[in-house]
Design an enzyme around this catalytic site. Structure first.
Site, PDB file in Angstrom:
ATOM      1  N   LYS A 158       0.888  -1.207   0.112  1.00 57.58           N
ATOM      2  CA  LYS A 158      -0.052  -0.117  -0.145  1.00 57.58           C
ATOM      3  C   LYS A 158       0.909   1.135   0.031  1.00 57.58           C
ATOM      4  O   LYS A 158       0.499   2.331  -0.679  1.00 57.58           O
ATOM      5  CB  LYS A 158      -0.882   0.014   1.289  1.00 57.58           C
ATOM      6  CG  LYS A 158      -1.957  -1.105   1.291  1.00 57.58           C
ATOM      7  CD  LYS A 158      -2.940  -0.956   0.327  1.00 57.58           C
ATOM      8  CE  LYS A 158      -4.119  -2.033   0.406  1.00 57.58           C
ATOM      9  NZ  LYS A 158      -5.211  -1.534  -0.421  1.00 57.58           N
ATOM     10  N   LYS A 159       1.973   1.062   0.461  1.00 56.32           N
ATOM     11  CA  LYS A 159       3.054   2.305   0.793  1.00 56.32           C
ATOM     12  C   LYS A 159       3.706   2.515  -0.479  1.00 56.32           C
ATOM     13  O   LYS A 159       4.445   3.434  -0.890  1.00 56.32           O
ATOM     14  CB  LYS A 159       3.986   2.180   1.747  1.00 56.32           C
ATOM     15  CG  LYS A 159       3.197   2.116   3.190  1.00 56.32           C
ATOM     16  CD  LYS A 159       4.340   2.245   4.219  1.00 56.32           C
ATOM     17  CE  LYS A 159       3.858   2.641   5.728  1.00 56.32           C
ATOM     18  NZ  LYS A 159       2.773   1.502   6.128  1.00 56.32           N
ATOM     19  N   LEU A 160       3.548   1.808  -1.779  1.00 59.07           N
ATOM     20  CA  LEU A 160       4.034   2.227  -2.980  1.00 59.07           C
ATOM     21  C   LEU A 160       3.184   3.275  -3.720  1.00 59.07           C
ATOM     22  O   LEU A 160       3.572   3.504  -4.639  1.00 59.07           O
ATOM     23  CB  LEU A 160       4.003   0.781  -3.898  1.00 59.07           C
ATOM     24  CG  LEU A 160       4.872  -0.232  -3.478  1.00 59.07           C
ATOM     25  CD1 LEU A 160       4.968  -1.545  -4.182  1.00 59.07           C
ATOM     26  CD2 LEU A 160       6.374   0.175  -3.487  1.00 59.07           C
ATOM     27  N   ASP A 204       8.283  -2.364   5.966  1.00 58.40           N
ATOM     28  CA  ASP A 204       7.159  -2.979   5.735  1.00 58.40           C
ATOM     29  C   ASP A 204       7.147  -4.031   4.648  1.00 58.40           C
ATOM     30  O   ASP A 204       6.800  -5.117   4.665  1.00 58.40           O
ATOM     31  CB  ASP A 204       5.967  -2.182   5.486  1.00 58.40           C
ATOM     32  CG  ASP A 204       5.372  -1.541   6.829  1.00 58.40           C
ATOM     33  OD1 ASP A 204       5.638  -2.021   7.970  1.00 58.40           O
ATOM     34  OD2 ASP A 204       4.854  -0.530   6.813  1.00 58.40           O
TER      35      ASP A 204
END
Length: 690
Positions: A158-160, A204
């Protein structure tokens, strides 16, 4: 493969849930959260409603007993069911409080229900010798480890998102004290970008993999542990950081607690590997002897060992596969559950998109139109949702629920045929403030469905994202010029009008157009002014004005405010501080300097401000013992308040006492205590030199 059970995971999670229930689950504030029947709730399903308040305390008590049972390994399955049912009931009652870690707690409770986590150093093992120190199936560990791995890995995926990679999701964290060591080498902006964003993404994405291997596990546990400890100091996220710390040992060899604690005998403990018992829930490998005959491991009775999977084994294998498949699907289910997508995709709280989206709410306005009388007006957005944040305004499903609930409440005021319109302005990850919903759509009659696209929401203006660097530069320049200057950046859609009122405190307010074309209408003067890119206009305080977007593309403009009232307050505060210090050090024995404040209407605020500054200064000098003492006092108050209400609820249910009378008595005691504390603060602010 057969493994000895690791009881520590369930014990730690049970303990942390015991602490969490009065806090983040809301047991200590259940009276304000569930006690008003007139407020609107936001359950996942509309038919799911809270019980009467005294019975809600019974629900919390059952949840607490369940957590204690999990912690002690006492009546383990029953405790898991008690905690699981009550936890998910409270969780599903209120979507405004959902987050990823609350969701995780419910999942962990479900996994523990399936696992044999009461076989080692548990009270069940003490009472039932036949289950004491049994092996547990490998899939128990696989399920727990896989769940924790998914929390990390999907959070990394999701942090991409470009907002995270570019450093716009979480800004200004570098000011926290936990980053002081990094400040020796990096600037604050570099800490925000490289440590918080890039470092968080890297951790993460890879820490879950590194935890699986012996050579990389120590480093992964060090960085993972440091990460969670830092989070516990930066964010108000309850027991989540400590829960994640408690799950790190799951990735070690499963018999390490037994080897570590075997020198310390306790009820249900095992001294050596020979003390371990077989478990019918396990499937044991068979080895071939030198005579080519198959023999089981050790000399366990054949009646207790199984070498071939039974129907039960196959069933729980299917349950484990189904569970993991569901957890892989839900974070990316937004292609199906379209009704929950507004500016962000996915079921909030299910998506492991922790901290990727940072919302800033500028304005929420609810307008009504009585179709029978023609009356129009505005409603307080918090009127039927007191004590809750504005999170409902960010998601279309909760907006629809709230509008329906408001219409129902308005029938008490003889308004039975009403239209409701909502105008919400928000910024996502430091973008322009913009509308979320169409203010011209009657939301009571607008369609919403869980599997259809939201018809009344506006898209996020992502094509304006590149403006963020320029906006940051403007904001920094204005902040450096004055401490009382603020700026709001606005983007609006063609053909729409922003109706705005400037507070009297904001004596110097201007609008500067950055992009597009607008007409500024000064309502009182009935004058219109056309602005093109780069032009500016002053707007009067204590008056309404309208900004009409007349260009074919969205308009972008900024409000620059100067808070003249706050500036004057701060100047008088400095004079008051000087007068207090002069009296304290004896240079103004007659109190001549203080006389000028005798008729000042802000005298009370001055005293509170100085008292707050004094407390903050004092807190910086606290010893670790003082910090720990204050921490435990706060927790103690939450627990005692929780149990006071539980006691009153049980007395009401069992003996028929009035629960309302009990609440009023307790509220009076709390108010008296609060008034005494405020009096002490005022005296401290008056007498303490600063």
């Amino acid at each position: 493969m057969i493994l000895p059970v690791d009881k520590l995971c369930s014990s730690h999670i049970g303990l942390l849930m015991v602490i969490d229930i009065p806090q983040e689950r809301g047991m200590a504030v259940a009276d304000s959260r569930w006690g008003d029947n007139s407020v609107c709730y936001f359950p996942l399903f509309d038919w799911l409603q809270p019980l009467p308040l005294k019975w809600m305390y019974v629900v919390y008590l059952i949840m607490l007993f369940g957590a204690i049972g999990i912690m002690l390994g006492l009546l383990y399955r029953l405790s898991c069911v008690a905690f699981l049912v009550t936890y998910w009931y409270v969780f599903l009652l209120d979507k405004t409080s959902w987050n990823n870690h609350s969701y995780l707690y419910g999942l962990m409770a479900f996994i523990l229900l399936l696992c044999d986590a009461n076989r080692y150093r548990s009270l069940d093992g003490l009472l039932r010798p036949q289950i004491r120190n049994c092996h547990v199936p490998l899939w128990n560990y696989t399920l727990l480890r896989s769940q924790i791995f998914l929390v990390y890995f999907i959070a990394g995926l999701k942090k991409l998102d470009m907002d995270w990679v570019s450093g716009y999701s979480m800004q200004y964290l570098s000011s926290k004290w936990v980053f002081d060591p990094f400040r020796l080498l990096l600037t604050d902006d570099q800490i925000d970008l490289y440590i918080v964003h890039i470092g968080g993404l890297t951790l993460d994405m890879f820490v879950g993999f590194f935890l699986f291997f012996d050579k990389t596990r120590p480093a992964a546990m060090f960085f993972g542990g440091s990460f969670h400890l830092m989070n516990s100091q930066m964010f108000n996220i309850g027991m989540f950081s400590y829960t994640m710390l408690a799950t790190l040992p799951l990735f070690c060899y499963p018999d390490w607690p037994r080897r570590l604690l075997q020198w310390c005998p306790s009820p249900g403990g095992a001294k050596s590997a020979e003390d371990l018992q077989p478990n019918s829930h396990c499937v044991y490998k068979l080895v071939k002897s030198q005579t080519n005959k198959q023999e089981g491991i050790s000399a366990y009775p054949k009646s207790t060992c199984s070498s071939t999977p039974s129907l039960r084994h196959k069933f729980f294998s299917c349950v484990a596969i189904l569970y993991l498949s569901t957890q892989l699907f839900l974070p990316y289910s937004h292609g199906i559950t379209k009704g929950y997508n507004t500016w962000t995709n996915g079921l909030y709280g299910y998506s492991w998109d922790m901290m990727v989206h940072s919302w800033s709410t500028q304005h929420v306005r609810i307008a009504y139109h009585d179709r029978d009388t023609g009356e129009q007006g505005f409603l307080d957005p918090q009127a039927w949702a007191p004590g809750r944040n504005n999170r409902w305004s960010s998601h279309a499903d909760m907006v629809k629920q709230y509008m329906t609930c408001i219409a129902d409440r308005l029938t008490e005021y003889n308004i039975t045929n009403v239209e409701l319109y909502l105008d919400v302005w928000k910024s996502l990850n430091d973008r322009f403030q913009q509308r979320v919903y169409d203010p011209k759509v009657d939301l009571l009659r607008a369609h919403w469905g869980p599997f259809s696209k939201v018809s009344f929401s506006f898209p996020l203006l992502t094509h304006l994202s590149d403006w963020r660097k320029k906006l940051s530069e403007i904001q920094d320049e204005l902040s450096s010029s004055s401490n009382y200057t603020d700026v709001v950046f606005v983007a609006d859609f063609p053909g729409l009008t922003l109706e705005n009122y400037i507070q009297p405190d904001l004596g110097n307010t201007s609008i500067t157009l950055l992009k597009g074309k607008v007409i500024v209408e000064i309502v009182d003067k009935k004058k219109n002014y056309t602005l093109t890119e780069g032009q500016q206009i002053q707007v009067p305080a204590a008056a309404f004005h309208n900004v009409h977007t007349v260009s074919s593309e969205p308009s972008c403009y900024m409000y620059i405010f100067i808070n003249t009232t706050m500036e004057a307050f701060e100047l008088k505060l400095e004079e008051y501080r000087h007068a207090v210090n002069a009296m304290a050090n004896g240079t103004d024995k007659t109190g001549e300097l203080m006389k000028q404040f005798d008729d000042d209407p802000n005298l009370h605020q001055y005293g509170e401000k100085l008292a707050k500054e004094g407390r903050q200064k004092e807190e910086k000098t606290y010893s670790p013992w003082q910090i720990a003492t204050r921490f435990f006092k706060r927790k103690y108050k939450k627990f005692t308040r929780s149990f006071s209400f539980v006691h009153g609820a049980l007395k009401s249910i069992i003996f028929g006492d009035s629960f309302d009378d009990f609440c009023q008595t307790l509220y009076k005691e709390e108010m008296d205590q609060k008034n005494q504390e405020e009096m002490d603060i005022r005296l401290q602010g008056t007498n303490s030199p600063l």
